[in-house]
Design a protein around this motif. Structure first.
Motif, short mmCIF file in Angstrom:
data_model
loop_
_atom_site.label_atom_id
_atom_site.label_comp_id
_atom_site.label_asym_id
_atom_site.label_seq_id
_atom_site.Cartn_x
_atom_site.Cartn_y
_atom_site.Cartn_z
N THR A 1 -14.14 2.68 1.85
CA THR A 1 -13.61 4.02 2.13
C THR A 1 -12.12 4.15 1.85
OG1 THR A 1 -13.15 3.50 4.47
CG2 THR A 1 -15.35 4.36 3.93
N ASN A 2 -11.45 3.07 1.54
CA ASN A 2 -10.00 3.12 1.33
C ASN A 2 -9.58 1.88 0.57
OD1 ASN A 2 -7.33 3.95 1.49
ND2 ASN A 2 -7.43 4.42 3.68
N TRP A 3 -8.27 1.76 0.33
CA TRP A 3 -7.70 0.58 -0.31
C TRP A 3 -6.52 0.09 0.51
CZ3 TRP A 3 -2.94 -1.06 -2.02
CH2 TRP A 3 -2.91 -2.19 -2.85
N ALA A 4 -6.49 -1.20 0.81
CA ALA A 4 -5.34 -1.81 1.49
C ALA A 4 -5.31 -3.28 1.14
CB ALA A 4 -5.42 -1.62 3.00
N GLY B 1 -1.90 4.18 -4.25
CA GLY B 1 -1.11 5.32 -3.81
C GLY B 1 -0.78 6.24 -4.99
N GLN C 1 -15.73 -5.50 -3.29
CA GLN C 1 -14.75 -4.98 -2.34
C GLN C 1 -13.72 -6.03 -1.95
OE1 GLN C 1 -17.53 -3.57 0.56
NE2 GLN C 1 -17.72 -1.54 -0.39
N ASP D 1 -9.35 -2.63 9.21
CA ASP D 1 -8.44 -1.53 8.85
C ASP D 1 -9.19 -0.23 8.61
OD1 ASP D 1 -6.22 -3.18 9.02
OD2 ASP D 1 -6.23 -3.68 6.88
N PHE D 2 -10.39 -0.32 8.03
CA PHE D 2 -11.22 0.85 7.73
C PHE D 2 -12.61 0.37 7.37
CE2 PHE D 2 -8.55 -0.21 4.04
CZ PHE D 2 -9.51 -0.56 3.10
N GLY E 1 0.82 -1.20 0.00
CA GLY E 1 0.00 0.00 0.00
C GLY E 1 0.85 1.25 0.00
N ARG E 2 2.13 1.12 0.35
CA ARG E 2 3.02 2.27 0.36
C ARG E 2 4.05 2.18 -0.76
NH1 ARG E 2 2.52 0.86 5.63
NH2 ARG E 2 4.40 -0.40 5.58
N GLY F 1 -11.54 -3.39 3.80
CA GLY F 1 -11.07 -3.06 5.14
C GLY F 1 -10.73 -4.27 5.98
N THR G 1 -10.85 -3.32 -1.10
CA THR G 1 -11.43 -2.12 -0.49
C THR G 1 -12.40 -2.48 0.64
OG1 THR G 1 -13.14 -2.06 -2.23
CG2 THR G 1 -11.18 -0.69 -2.57
#
Length: 389
Positions: free
Chosen positions: A198-201, A318, A153, A193-194, A6-7, A160, A158
């Motif tokens: 609402t996010n991607w991981a 990212g 998801q 995680d979320f 993710g980074r 979480g 996505t």
């Protein structure tokens, strides 16, 4: 098994379970290069002007300490070349098997996603249906509720859902067999995680659930569905999903290695129990079969147009320029355009590659997970150079 943190752009850019080990191991061996599908150039010419793929593999062995590196390329005309560098067995110094089998880690996720999307095309699974629809009451935890997570998801990371790999690092090396439900139980000990959507991981837990959905809907083991729907359909003769208890690699293969601590010798981890990877990373294949798979997928040979379009609809990873679709990743090429693939790692092996819409394809495998993110970028650079030549 993991592809991205993710980074940064890497497949688990760390050793399985989130702990990368240093792999600075100087391999003092001759580099072997091979070609198939074309007449081999003369020894003097090949030595003087190795092409981009061979140069890249040589550098992975020489500079990154990989015991072995393998690659297979397909050019615009459909011509195939196969390359090797290093040695297939550090103990004996034997040659790297040409187009040898390797554990392909998270490339398995694309196979799982294809089966799910085929079921979507058949009207048996809904992309925007909830996990609860197919696995009622199974997904509950701290901030986790299967009634709020959709199949889409899961496939796009996505949801979480927390990652489980850090808790099973020892199991895969200790030859411990884990059922998919065991792995899911481990994951659900952690907090979400979320909130979904609402996010991607990146989380392999998503694909354990995707595999369980396949089995619930079809009433058949995931491995059988992959074999029937993908492997036999497009003729992947060197690809398979290991049966429970199978810790070996069937066909000729380079041995896989791992360094447990910095400065420690590399140890042979070829024979492991990959069950904890399951739908997220258990499969075995070759570079040439992976090229065939991704090429057939992009050409519409496995999915209906609507489902292929859904698969190729990405969210950004990212600020890398890459995007994650439904079990597939788009990456920009230095020469313009993009290619589609996945990549993955599992103790002993790391793979990178993919195909373009124009029919070019490249896959590269190495026999130890690189020590750091730079090592993985070097592998991806070999893919880029070979696709752009």
């Amino acid at each position: 098994m993991r592809e991205y943190s993710g980074r940064r752009l890497l497949s688990s850019g760390r050793q399985h379970g989130g702990r990368r080990r240093a792999a600075a191991f100087a391999v003092g061996v001759a580099v072997v290069g091979m070609t198939t599908g074309l007449a081999a150039p003369s020894g003097a010419f090949a030595a003087a002007r190795p092409d981009a793929a061979q140069q890249g593999l040589d550098a992975l062995v020489r500079d990154d300490g990989m015991p072995a590196a393998l690659a297979t390329t397909v050019d615009r005309a459909g011509r195939t070349r196969t390359y090797t560098a290093g040695v297939g067995d550090l103990a004996t110094g034997s040659k790297v098997p040409r187009d040898g089998q390797v554990r392909i880690g998270s490339n398995t996720k694309t196979f799982t996603a294809v089966v799910v999307l085929q079921l979507v095309g058949e009207g048996r699974v809904g992309l925007d249906a909830t996990v609860e629809t197919y696995l009622p009451g199974l997904v509950r935890g701290d901030g986790i509720d299967g009634r709020r997570i959709t199949v889409r998801q899961l496939l796009q990371h996505t949801s979480g859902l927390p990652e489980y790999e850090g808790d099973v690092d020892g199991a895969i090396l200790q030859q411990r067999y884990l059922e998919p439900r065991d792995v899911l139980d481990i994951a659900l000990r952690h907090k979400a995680d979320f909130a979904p959507g609402t996010n991607w991981a990146y989380s392999s837990t998503n694909y354990v659930l995707a595999g369980l959905i396949v089995q619930k809907v079809t009433g058949r083991p995931l491995a059988e569905e992959m074999d029937r729907r993908i492997i036999k359909r497009i003729g992947l003769s060197h690809t398979y999903f290991p049966a429970p208890g199978d810790r070996t690699i069937r066909e000729p293969h380079p041995k896989g290695y791992r360094q447990d601590t910095a400065g420690a010798p590399l140890r042979d981890v070829t024979d492991i129990d990959p069950s904890s990877a399951w739908a997220a990373g258990q499969m075995i294949s070759t570079n040439s079969d992976l090229n065939r798979f991704f090429t057939a997928l992009l050409a519409g040979g496995l999915l209906q147009p609507a489902q292929l379009a859904e698969m190729r609809t990405t969210v950004p990873i990212g600020d890398t320029g890459a995007g994650y679709g439904l079990g597939i990743i788009s990456r920009p090429l230095s020469c313009g355009g993009e290619y589609w693939g996945h990549g993955g790692d599992i103790p002993g092996y790391e793979t990178r590659g993919g195909a373009t819409d124009g029919g070019r394809a490249v896959n590269v495998a190495v026999t130890s997970i690189p020590a750091d993110a730079a090592g993985t970028r070097h592998i991806e650079s070999v893919v880029d150079a070979a696709l752009c030549r």
